[in-house]
Design an enzyme around this catalytic site. Structure first.
Site, PDB file in Angstrom:
ATOM      1  N   PRO A 157       0.811  -1.211   0.000  1.00 11.82           N
ATOM      2  CA  PRO A 157       0.000   0.000   0.000  1.00 11.82           C
ATOM      3  C   PRO A 157       0.852   1.271   0.000  1.00 11.82           C
ATOM      4  CG  PRO A 157      -0.061  -1.060   2.139  1.00 11.82           C
ATOM      5  CD  PRO A 157       0.647  -2.001   1.228  1.00 11.82           C
ATOM      6  N   GLY A 159       2.640   4.435   1.013  1.00 10.17           N
ATOM      7  CA  GLY A 159       3.184   4.897   2.281  1.00 10.17           C
ATOM      8  C   GLY A 159       3.825   3.813   3.129  1.00 10.17           C
ATOM      9  N   VAL A 160       3.831   2.573   2.622  1.00 10.60           N
ATOM     10  CA  VAL A 160       4.364   1.473   3.446  1.00 10.60           C
ATOM     11  C   VAL A 160       5.893   1.498   3.504  1.00 10.60           C
ATOM     12  CG1 VAL A 160       4.526  -0.322   1.655  1.00 10.60           C
ATOM     13  CG2 VAL A 160       3.995  -0.970   3.995  1.00 10.60           C
ATOM     14  N   LYS A 162       7.867   1.203   0.270  1.00  9.72           N
ATOM     15  CA  LYS A 162       8.438   0.506  -0.905  1.00  9.72           C
ATOM     16  C   LYS A 162       9.581   1.325  -1.512  1.00  9.72           C
ATOM     17  CE  LYS A 162       4.562   0.707  -3.149  1.00  9.72           C
ATOM     18  NZ  LYS A 162       3.754   1.416  -2.161  1.00  9.72           N
ATOM     19  N   ARG A 189       5.472  14.896  -7.995  1.00 10.49           N
ATOM     20  CA  ARG A 189       5.665  15.519  -6.681  1.00 10.49           C
ATOM     21  C   ARG A 189       6.874  16.437  -6.781  1.00 10.49           C
ATOM     22  NH1 ARG A 189       5.196   9.668  -3.889  1.00 10.49           N
ATOM     23  NH2 ARG A 189       2.934   9.471  -3.994  1.00 10.49           N
ATOM     24  N   ARG A 282       4.878  12.086   5.264  1.00  8.39           N
ATOM     25  CA  ARG A 282       5.581  12.271   3.981  1.00  8.39           C
ATOM     26  C   ARG A 282       5.165  13.605   3.363  1.00  8.39           C
ATOM     27  NH1 ARG A 282       5.011   7.713  -0.596  1.00  8.39           N
ATOM     28  NH2 ARG A 282       3.039   8.780  -0.972  1.00  8.39           N
ATOM     29  N   ARG A 293      -6.043   6.869  -0.498  1.00  5.00           N
ATOM     30  CA  ARG A 293      -4.976   5.881  -0.405  1.00  5.00           C
ATOM     31  C   ARG A 293      -5.184   4.951   0.795  1.00  5.00           C
ATOM     32  NH1 ARG A 293      -0.005   7.329  -3.431  1.00  5.00           N
ATOM     33  NH2 ARG A 293      -0.819   8.637  -5.082  1.00  5.00           N
TER      34      ARG A 293
HETATM   35  N1  LIG Z   1       0.304  -1.416 -11.918  1.00  2.00           N
HETATM   36  C1  LIG Z   1       1.240  -0.492 -11.721  1.00  2.00           C
HETATM   37  N2  LIG Z   1       1.297   0.151 -10.554  1.00  2.00           N
HETATM   38  C2  LIG Z   1       2.271   1.069 -10.395  1.00  2.00           C
HETATM   39  C3  LIG Z   1       3.206   1.382 -11.390  1.00  2.00           C
HETATM   40  N3  LIG Z   1       4.047   2.322 -10.923  1.00  2.00           N
HETATM   41  C4  LIG Z   1       3.657   2.589  -9.680  1.00  2.00           C
HETATM   42  N4  LIG Z   1       2.583   1.841  -9.336  1.00  2.00           N
HETATM   43  C5  LIG Z   1       1.861   1.792  -8.078  1.00  2.00           C
HETATM   44  O1  LIG Z   1       0.992   2.886  -7.995  1.00  2.00           O
HETATM   45  C6  LIG Z   1       0.773   3.185  -6.638  1.00  2.00           C
HETATM   46  C7  LIG Z   1       0.903   4.669  -6.413  1.00  2.00           C
HETATM   47  O2  LIG Z   1       2.198   5.092  -6.651  1.00  2.00           O
HETATM   48  P1  LIG Z   1       2.648   6.563  -6.313  1.00  2.00           P
HETATM   49  O3  LIG Z   1       1.657   7.503  -6.888  1.00  2.00           O
HETATM   50  O4  LIG Z   1       4.063   6.732  -6.705  1.00  2.00           O
HETATM   51  O5  LIG Z   1       2.439   6.657  -4.744  1.00  2.00           O
HETATM   52  P2  LIG Z   1       3.165   5.929  -3.527  1.00  2.00           P
HETATM   53  O6  LIG Z   1       2.979   4.470  -3.632  1.00  2.00           O
HETATM   54  O7  LIG Z   1       2.429   6.521  -2.366  1.00  2.00           O
HETATM   55  O8  LIG Z   1       4.599   6.333  -3.534  1.00  2.00           O
HETATM   56  C8  LIG Z   1       1.772   2.346  -5.855  1.00  2.00           C
HETATM   57  O9  LIG Z   1       1.098   1.219  -5.326  1.00  2.00           O
HETATM   58  C9  LIG Z   1       2.756   1.888  -6.885  1.00  2.00           C
HETATM   59  O10 LIG Z   1       3.316   0.631  -6.553  1.00  2.00           O
HETATM   60  C10 LIG Z   1       3.112   0.657 -12.623  1.00  2.00           C
HETATM   61  O11 LIG Z   1       3.869   0.829 -13.554  1.00  2.00           O
HETATM   62  N5  LIG Z   1       2.114  -0.250 -12.733  1.00  2.00           N
HETATM   63  N1  LIG Z   2      10.097   1.467   8.569  1.00  2.00           N
HETATM   64  C1  LIG Z   2       9.761   2.749   8.545  1.00  2.00           C
HETATM   65  N2  LIG Z   2       9.527   3.409   9.687  1.00  2.00           N
HETATM   66  C2  LIG Z   2       9.164   4.720   9.668  1.00  2.00           C
HETATM   67  N3  LIG Z   2       9.008   5.448   8.558  1.00  2.00           N
HETATM   68  C3  LIG Z   2       9.210   4.835   7.380  1.00  2.00           C
HETATM   69  C4  LIG Z   2       9.594   3.464   7.318  1.00  2.00           C
HETATM   70  N4  LIG Z   2       9.732   3.129   5.995  1.00  2.00           N
HETATM   71  C5  LIG Z   2       9.449   4.245   5.285  1.00  2.00           C
HETATM   72  N5  LIG Z   2       9.153   5.260   6.097  1.00  2.00           N
HETATM   73  C6  LIG Z   2       8.724   6.633   5.730  1.00  2.00           C
HETATM   74  O1  LIG Z   2       7.359   6.518   5.308  1.00  2.00           O
HETATM   75  C7  LIG Z   2       7.090   7.380   4.227  1.00  2.00           C
HETATM   76  C8  LIG Z   2       6.534   6.580   3.053  1.00  2.00           C
HETATM   77  O2  LIG Z   2       7.569   5.778   2.509  1.00  2.00           O
HETATM   78  P1  LIG Z   2       7.712   5.561   0.958  1.00  2.00           P
HETATM   79  O3  LIG Z   2       8.979   4.821   0.735  1.00  2.00           O
HETATM   80  O4  LIG Z   2       7.512   6.841   0.237  1.00  2.00           O
HETATM   81  O5  LIG Z   2       6.442   4.598   0.709  1.00  2.00           O
HETATM   82  P2  LIG Z   2       5.811   4.018  -0.615  1.00  2.00           P
HETATM   83  O6  LIG Z   2       6.839   4.100  -1.687  1.00  2.00           O
HETATM   84  O7  LIG Z   2       5.454   2.603  -0.275  1.00  2.00           O
HETATM   85  O8  LIG Z   2       4.604   4.837  -0.890  1.00  2.00           O
HETATM   86  C9  LIG Z   2       8.369   8.103   3.886  1.00  2.00           C
HETATM   87  O9  LIG Z   2       8.345   9.386   4.481  1.00  2.00           O
HETATM   88  C10 LIG Z   2       9.462   7.225   4.524  1.00  2.00           C
HETATM   89  O10 LIG Z   2      10.574   7.974   4.943  1.00  2.00           O
END
Ligand SMILES: Nc1nc2c(ncn2[C@@H]2O[C@H](COP(=O)(O)OP(=O)(O)O)[C@@H](O)[C@H]2O)c(=O)[nH]1
Ligand SMILES: Nc1ncnc2c1ncn2[C@@H]1O[C@H](COP(=O)(O)OP(=O)(O)O)[C@@H](O)[C@H]1O
Length: 415
Positions: A157, A159-160, A162, A189, A282, A293
């Protein structure tokens, strides 16, 4: 031997009957020749009622690796939709039919590691794209000797963490991993760079490209379109790196169903409260987007547990612990850059060669070798355990050098 080669220096005969002299050439199927021409070089391979003609030259006599298809029943030429990156034409090529669903292409006078390609004409991937696009589809994939490392799909999800985990991995192992840069219709962003974090694009443009088959997968996520282009994955593999895809659960499902063999990892938050906290802190989304989300997160967490979809589920509570677990899951050593793969000798595909085939063993016979020559001129290519395929890479062709003329002749006798 079913496959064959002929040369035709003229222009493709599109949408009309092929001239008799060309058909005669196709029907005769004389054995593969060992000569080579650098102008208008083509091969013709018959599969059922169709003849796949690969190569030739563009209008300016520039060599090409174009594909055209002649239907023997309707006697009509057509140009299929070609997916994937095609090989760069050089000094001609040889074509060998494999498994009745793909054509092995060997680029003459190229290193084996760069010169082994596959044109898929009726694999499951091609058949599926055929259905979706409603046109005849063929797809290129490059052959990778041995067991190349599998791409990694990371889902979870919003914010997790990734992105954070992927950045750490890329920073610690810069020459091992490459990020598949997705396309998205969402706005960038503040710190995001076009072409680095995403290819930011317009909906209508992306929709057209999806329709044209440019994407390995695509999905609507949190109200925007996201997708992995075939080119994005190929760019990473072409750089000799292991591809990381950050995609949502729908995307993971599509990749699972494709021939891109990958490792699927799902990242979970320790709790929904913690997920909300991270998303808010974030500070990249509006309140409305954060709510959307979080609503989607619940469904994603359920889907993440679907049986058979993800190979590994990691909880990102303490970041360092999760990162350590991720590395362990990927079999990475704590300190070394794991890019070091056992290297395979990269011989040259002889410019002039003949080809014999038995089942999935192919003898590339480059003639007699000079006594004491450093490079063998004949090879045995074993295509019996191919994995993966288009889009991306066909892994697993094994290549054995044949050092002496006697060995080579022995093989020819056996085939
Ligand atoms: N199916 C698919 N999902 C994607 C792709 N790129 C990013 N995502 C997913 O779209 C979601 C939203 O991404 P983003 O807007 O960057 O937000 P974030 O996950 O909060 O960093 C996340 O679950 C990503 O893993 C893609 O190429 N294909
Ligand atoms: N294990 C963790 N503990 C605390 N904060 C974390 C952890 N992993 C990531 N974060 C913070 O959480 C926010 C979301 O992480 P992000 O990598 O952008 O998530 P995603 O790509 O899954 O959306 C960022 O501000 C990041 O610095």
């Amino acid at each position: 031997m079913v496959e064959n080669r002929f040369e035709e220096k003229g222009h493709p005969f599109m949408g009309e009957e092929a001239p008799e002299n060309l058909l005669e050439g196709l029907d005769k199927f004389s054995p593969l020749q060992s000569d080579s021409e650098s102008q208008g070089y083509q091969t013709a391979t018959t599969i059922g009622d169709k003849i796949y003609v690969i190569g030739g030259s563009d209008d300016g006599a520039k060599l090409s690796m174009n594909v055209k298809v002649f239907n023997k029943l309707t006697r009509i030429w057509s140009i299929p939709t070609v997916l994937g990156t095609k090989p760069v034409p050089s000094k001609g090529h040889s074509a060998v039919l494999l498994n009745n669903d793909r054509i092995l292409i060997l680029m003459r006078d190229s290193p084996l590691n760069d010169g082994t390609w596959f044109l898929e004409v009726s694999t499951p991937f091609v058949k599926e794209k055929n259905k979706i696009l409603g046109t005849e589809v063929v797809a290129w994939s490059k052959g990778v000797r041995g067991d190349g490392p599998k791409p990694i799909v990371i889902s979870g999800p919003s914010g997790v963490g990734k992105g954070t985990l992927i950045s750490k991995l890329m920073k610690e192992f810069p020459s091992t991993f490459g990020f598949s840069v997705s396309h998205t219709t969402r706005a960038p962003r503040e710190k995001e760079v076009d072409g680095v974090h995403y290819h930011f694009t317009e909906r209508s443009k992306m929709e057209k490209e999806i329709k044209d088959g440019k994407f390995l997968e695509s999905a609507s996520v949190h109200g925007n379109l996201y997708g992995t282009s075939i080119e994005a994955v190929e760019a990473v593999t072409d750089a000799g790196k292991r591809c990381i895809l950050d995609i949502d659960v729908q995307g993971a499902r599509s990749v699972r169903a494709s021939s891109l063999e990958a490792i699927f990892i799902f990242i979970c938050p320790p709790s929904l409260e913690e997920l909300e906290k991270r998303l808010r802190e974030r500070g990249t989304e509006t309140e409305e987007q954060v709510q959307k989300r979080l609503r989607n997160a619940k469904a994603e967490l359920d889907q993440g547990k679907s049986p058979g979809l993800f190979d590994h589920i990691l909880v990102n509570d303490d970041l360092e612990t999760c990162y350590k677990n991720l590395k362990q899951t990927l079999g990475l050593d704590e300190t070394a850059d794991a890019s070091h793969q056992p290297s395979m000798k990269n011989y040259q595909i002889p410019l002039c060669h003949s080809i014999s085939k038995k089942d999935k063993k192919i003898l590339i016979h480059g003639g007699s070798n000079e006594l004491g020559a450093a490079t063998p001129t004949s090879f045995l290519l074993d295509a019996s355990s191919l994995k993966g395929g288009a889009p991306g890479r066909t892994r697993g062709p094994k290549i054995y050098a044949i050092d002496s003329l006697i060995d080579s002749l022995n093989w020819i006798e056996q085939l």
